[in-house]
Design a protein around this motif. Sequence first.
Motif, mmCIF file in Angstrom:
data_model
loop_
_atom_site.group_PDB
_atom_site.id
_atom_site.type_symbol
_atom_site.label_atom_id
_atom_site.label_comp_id
_atom_site.label_asym_id
_atom_site.label_seq_id
_atom_site.Cartn_x
_atom_site.Cartn_y
_atom_site.Cartn_z
ATOM 1 N N PHE A 30 -13.502 84.819 69.044
ATOM 2 C CA PHE A 30 -12.079 85.132 68.977
ATOM 3 C C PHE A 30 -11.378 84.190 67.999
ATOM 4 N N THR A 31 -10.222 84.624 67.517
ATOM 5 C CA THR A 31 -9.417 83.749 66.666
ATOM 6 C C THR A 31 -8.867 82.590 67.504
ATOM 7 N N PRO A 32 -8.386 81.519 66.876
ATOM 8 C CA PRO A 32 -8.060 80.292 67.596
ATOM 9 C C PRO A 32 -6.970 80.445 68.663
ATOM 10 N N VAL A 33 -7.097 79.602 69.690
ATOM 11 C CA VAL A 33 -6.004 79.429 70.655
ATOM 12 C C VAL A 33 -4.973 78.512 70.007
ATOM 13 N N ILE A 34 -3.835 79.064 69.658
ATOM 14 C CA ILE A 34 -2.736 78.255 69.114
ATOM 15 C C ILE A 34 -1.828 77.899 70.284
ATOM 16 N N CYS B 213 -6.578 66.814 56.506
ATOM 17 C CA CYS B 213 -7.199 66.470 57.787
ATOM 18 C C CYS B 213 -8.706 66.642 57.705
ATOM 19 N N GLY B 214 -9.382 66.263 58.789
ATOM 20 C CA GLY B 214 -10.810 66.499 58.889
ATOM 21 C C GLY B 214 -11.097 67.980 59.050
ATOM 22 N N ALA B 215 -12.378 68.318 58.983
ATOM 23 C CA ALA B 215 -12.767 69.720 59.133
ATOM 24 C C ALA B 215 -13.123 70.012 60.588
ATOM 25 N N GLY B 216 -12.252 69.539 61.491
ATOM 26 C CA GLY B 216 -12.389 69.937 62.880
ATOM 27 C C GLY B 216 -11.953 71.384 63.019
ATOM 28 N N PHE B 217 -11.468 71.757 64.180
ATOM 29 C CA PHE B 217 -11.095 73.153 64.373
ATOM 30 C C PHE B 217 -9.604 73.339 64.656
ATOM 31 N N GLU B 218 -9.077 72.646 65.672
ATOM 32 C CA GLU B 218 -7.714 72.926 66.104
ATOM 33 C C GLU B 218 -6.674 72.582 65.045
ATOM 34 N N THR B 219 -6.756 71.393 64.451
ATOM 35 C CA THR B 219 -5.734 71.017 63.466
ATOM 36 C C THR B 219 -5.745 71.938 62.247
ATOM 37 N N ALA C 167 -6.738 75.020 62.166
ATOM 38 C CA ALA C 167 -6.269 76.327 62.640
ATOM 39 C C ALA C 167 -4.753 76.334 62.792
ATOM 40 N N GLU C 168 -4.210 75.249 63.336
ATOM 41 C CA GLU C 168 -2.749 75.168 63.504
ATOM 42 C C GLU C 168 -2.049 75.090 62.156
ATOM 43 N N ALA C 169 -2.655 74.393 61.198
ATOM 44 C CA ALA C 169 -2.078 74.322 59.853
ATOM 45 C C ALA C 169 -2.026 75.709 59.222
ATOM 46 N N LEU C 170 -3.124 76.463 59.351
ATOM 47 C CA LEU C 170 -3.164 77.818 58.799
ATOM 48 C C LEU C 170 -2.138 78.711 59.488
ATOM 49 N N TYR C 171 -2.024 78.578 60.811
ATOM 50 C CA TYR C 171 -1.058 79.384 61.562
ATOM 51 C C TYR C 171 0.365 79.106 61.085
ATOM 52 N N MET C 172 0.675 77.835 60.790
ATOM 53 C CA MET C 172 2.013 77.454 60.334
ATOM 54 C C MET C 172 2.257 77.784 58.856
ATOM 55 N N LYS C 173 1.218 78.338 58.208
ATOM 56 C CA LYS C 173 1.286 78.696 56.782
ATOM 57 C C LYS C 173 1.541 77.457 55.915
ATOM 58 N N LYS C 174 0.775 76.410 56.202
ATOM 59 C CA LYS C 174 0.835 75.175 55.428
ATOM 60 C C LYS C 174 -0.356 75.093 54.473
ATOM 61 N N ASP D 202 -4.001 85.760 60.641
ATOM 62 C CA ASP D 202 -3.314 86.434 61.744
ATOM 63 C C ASP D 202 -3.934 85.930 63.039
ATOM 64 N N TYR D 203 -3.202 85.078 63.759
ATOM 65 C CA TYR D 203 -3.704 84.479 64.990
ATOM 66 C C TYR D 203 -2.791 84.871 66.159
ATOM 67 N N PRO D 204 -2.959 86.091 66.691
ATOM 68 C CA PRO D 204 -2.115 86.527 67.810
ATOM 69 C C PRO D 204 -2.435 85.750 69.080
ATOM 70 N N ASP D 205 -1.489 85.746 69.999
ATOM 71 C CA ASP D 205 -1.667 85.042 71.269
ATOM 72 C C ASP D 205 -2.414 85.963 72.237
ATOM 73 N N ARG D 206 -3.744 85.758 72.332
ATOM 74 C CA ARG D 206 -4.580 86.602 73.186
ATOM 75 C C ARG D 206 -5.258 85.799 74.299
ATOM 76 N N THR D 207 -4.810 84.585 74.540
ATOM 77 C CA THR D 207 -5.524 83.694 75.455
ATOM 78 C C THR D 207 -5.674 84.298 76.849
ATOM 79 N N GLN D 208 -4.587 84.813 77.409
ATOM 80 C CA GLN D 208 -4.681 85.391 78.755
ATOM 81 C C GLN D 208 -5.625 86.588 78.766
ATOM 82 N N GLU D 209 -5.549 87.409 77.748
ATOM 83 C CA GLU D 209 -6.425 88.585 77.653
ATOM 84 C C GLU D 209 -7.898 88.170 77.619
#
Length: 340
Positions: free
Chosen positions: A163-167, A244-250, A252-259, A311-318
Motif C-alpha cells: 500500500f502507499t504510505p501512511v501519512i 534527509c536519509g533514504a528512510g521511508f516516512e520522512t 514519503a511525507e516530503a513527497l506528500y507535501m509536494k516538497k 497520490d497518497y490517499p488516507d486508507r489506513t482504516q480500510e
Amino acid sequence: MRILYAIQGTGNGHLSRAMDIIPCLMKHAEVHILVSGIQGDLVLPYQLSYKMRGLSFIFGKSGGVDIWKTCIKSNIRKLVKEINSLPVEEYDLVINDFEPVSAWACYEKNVPCIGLSHQSAVLADEAPKTDNNDVVGKLILKNYAPNTAQYGFHFKAYAENIFTPVIRKQVRDEEVQNQGHYTVYLPAYDDPRLIATLTKFKNVNWDVFSKHNHRPYRTKNVSVQPIHNERFIRSMASSEGILCGAGFETPAEALYMKKKLLVVPMKNQYEQQLNAAALSQMGVPVIRNLNDRFDIVINNWIESKRIIEVDYPDRTQEIIDQIIEKHCSIAVIRDIRKSG
C-alpha cells in the motif's frame, strides 16, 4: 478480542506510523502495545503494555550504522529472555512492524505473526531492487523479524499487499507553505560534518534537526536544533525542500507535501539502499554521501523547481479493516481446531 501490536522503536518512522494505526486497531479490539529499541525520539500518546530493549541498530556519525556500537549495545542474553517471556499465545492476533521480540516469540511458539511494515514491502519481488547485492544486508532484513503473512507500505503500490504510505494525521492537517528554508534530517551524520557541507551553500538557510545534541544553536546559515516532532513537521511543511536519509516516512511525507526531496542513503543499511532505488526510479535525486564530489548535485537540486507528483490517499482504516477481517477469521478457525 485482544491484539498485540509490536513496533520497532529504532528511529522514528515506525513510531510515527503507529500513531495512526493504533486508533484504527482500537476500533476492532483491545490493543496491547509493545515497543522495543533504544534509538527512538518519539513518545507514543498511548499506554505501553511492554517496553523492551530488543535489538537496535545504532546510528553512527559519518553516514552509516555504527557496527561496533551496535554490537556493544546488543544484549543477546536479555533479548532471548524477552523472547521467551512474551506471552504471544494469549493474543488473538499479533501484528508486527519489524519488531524482533514478538516476531521470534511467535516463531518459537508457532503463533501466526502478521507483518505490517515497510520492510515487508521492500522485500517483495515486485519492489525496486538495487544493483548492490548486499547478501548480509538482505539476510538481516529477511530474518530480523520473521512473520507468517506480509503486508507492506512503499512509495508506490507495487503489488496487491503493498500500500502507499501512511501519512500521519499531524502531517495531513499541517498547513503547507514555502518560507524558503531547507529542512535537514540526517541522523547518521554528526553536526560538524553537516555544517561543513551545508555552509558551502551560502544563499540557503538550513534548518537541521540533530540526533547528536540537546541544545539549539546557529552557525552561519545553518540552524541546528534537537529532534522535536511538532517543530520538525512545521519545518517540513514550511520549507522549500527536504534533505534527509533514504528512510521511508520522512521521504514519503516530503513527497506528500509536494516538497523538493534529496536523499542520502545510510551506509551499511540495505533497506535504505532499496528505498533509494525506488526513489531514484521516481525521479528523486540520490547522493551516496556528503563528500565534495556531490556538491554539484546538491547545488543543482537547490536550483531545481521539480516536484515529484504522488497520490497518497488516507486508507489506513480500510487497510486495517481488511487485515483484521481476513486474519481474525483464520484465528477463529485455529482456536476451534485447538479446542476440538
